[in-house]
Design an enzyme around this catalytic site. Structure first.
Site, PDB file in Angstrom:
ATOM      1  N   CYS A 113       0.824  -1.207   0.000  1.00 53.42           N
ATOM      2  CA  CYS A 113       0.000   0.000   0.000  1.00 53.42           C
ATOM      3  C   CYS A 113       0.866   1.269   0.000  1.00 53.42           C
ATOM      4  CB  CYS A 113      -0.996  -0.035   1.154  1.00 53.42           C
ATOM      5  SG  CYS A 113      -2.325   1.201   1.007  1.00 53.42           S
ATOM      6  N   HIS A 199      -3.692  -4.967   0.825  1.00 55.33           N
ATOM      7  CA  HIS A 199      -3.185  -5.355   2.148  1.00 55.33           C
ATOM      8  C   HIS A 199      -3.358  -6.852   2.382  1.00 55.33           C
ATOM      9  CE1 HIS A 199      -2.466  -1.379   4.053  1.00 55.33           C
ATOM     10  NE2 HIS A 199      -3.447  -0.963   3.265  1.00 55.33           N
ATOM     11  N   GLU A 201      -1.969  -8.509   4.562  1.00 51.74           N
ATOM     12  CA  GLU A 201      -1.868  -8.726   6.014  1.00 51.74           C
ATOM     13  C   GLU A 201      -3.156  -8.418   6.755  1.00 51.74           C
ATOM     14  OE1 GLU A 201      -1.065  -4.284   5.761  1.00 51.74           O
ATOM     15  OE2 GLU A 201      -1.042  -6.053   4.461  1.00 51.74           O
TER      16      GLU A 201
END
Length: 254
Positions: A113, A199, A201
């Protein structure tokens, strides 16, 4: 006995309160993803999830200390609420460090990002606000042929949380994918870096907390919030992307 994979996580922000309490910063968020990805990789002789990941966190927003490239194998630039295009001392330091890292003959770099945008900026690409607005929660990322080869998928489902973008691919960078609201969703330079605008994660809880706080702050409208929360817990390919990241990093230490 092989040495651990030494990954320096450059923490470009502090997570929202509940996420921060659970994981202890973005270092912990990425440690969770990378350990899950290492288990999915199922190659303990190359990367044992419990012993072979040496992940350190570096607060580069409030501090000026950076890892020494000769003492690590990889750098991971996290997402952030900050603007990758801002003219601030800490962002200038980050861009300069990133230039050194992505041209290093051994260290490999991952950009997520904001980190994806910083790598774009370090390579001379324009970064800034998108006219298409926010891209939030689980969305599709359409892959290029090179992206399909790298990820082993025809399309990626990934959590998103951005309205800033890299406008164009820098020279000599392999395009990985695009979406209706973002033409540059990922970049690849073999032996140097892999980036994604999304993202991998993030999970549903993390995204839901961010959406809730940004709705309370008036950043998201009620309609945007309802739409995002309806997709926050959809299945996504975060761990599969993490596996690709680990394979890429392991190539550099073999």
């Amino acid at each position: 006995m092989h040495t651990p994979l030494r990954i320096a996580v450059l923490e470009c922000d502090t997570p929202t309160p509940n996420t921060n309490a659970k994981y202890g910063g973005y270092r912990g968020v990425f440690e969770s993803l990378l350990k899950a990805s290492a288990r999915t990789l199922e190659q303990p002789e190359r990367l044992n999830p419990d012993t072979d990941l040496e992940i350190t966190g570096w607060d580069i927003v409030n501090g000026e200390e950076y890892p020494k490239l000769e003492e690590i194998d990889a750098v991971l630039l996290t997402g952030s609420k900050h603007n990758s295009f801002d003219d601030l001392p800490w962002i200038h330091r980050l861009v300069e460090f990133t230039k050194k890292a992505i041209t290093h003959n051994r260290v490999r770099v991952l950009g997520i990002c904001f980190g994806h945008q910083i790598i774009g900026r370090a390579l001379g690409a324009k970064v800034g606000r998108s006219n298409e607005g926010w891209e939030v929660a689980v969305c599709d990322m359409d892959l290029t042929e090179q992206g399909k080869d790298l990820f082993g998928l025809d399309k990626i489902r990934i959590q998103q949380m951005h309205r800033d973008i890299v406008f164009d691919y820098p020279p000599d960078v392999i395009p990985l994918g695009h979406s209706p609201r973002c033409a540059v969703q990922g970049m690849y330079s073999p032996g140097h870096f892999v980036t994604v605008q999304g993202h991998p994660e993030f999970n549903g809880d993390i995204v839901s907390e961010i959406v809730g706080l940004r709705t309370e702050a008036g950043i998201f409208s009620k309609e945007q919030s309802v739409d995002a929360l309806s997709r926050a817990n959809n299945p996504h390919d975060g761990v599969a992307i993490g596996v690709v990241f680990l394979r890429f990093l392991l190539q550099g230490v073999e």
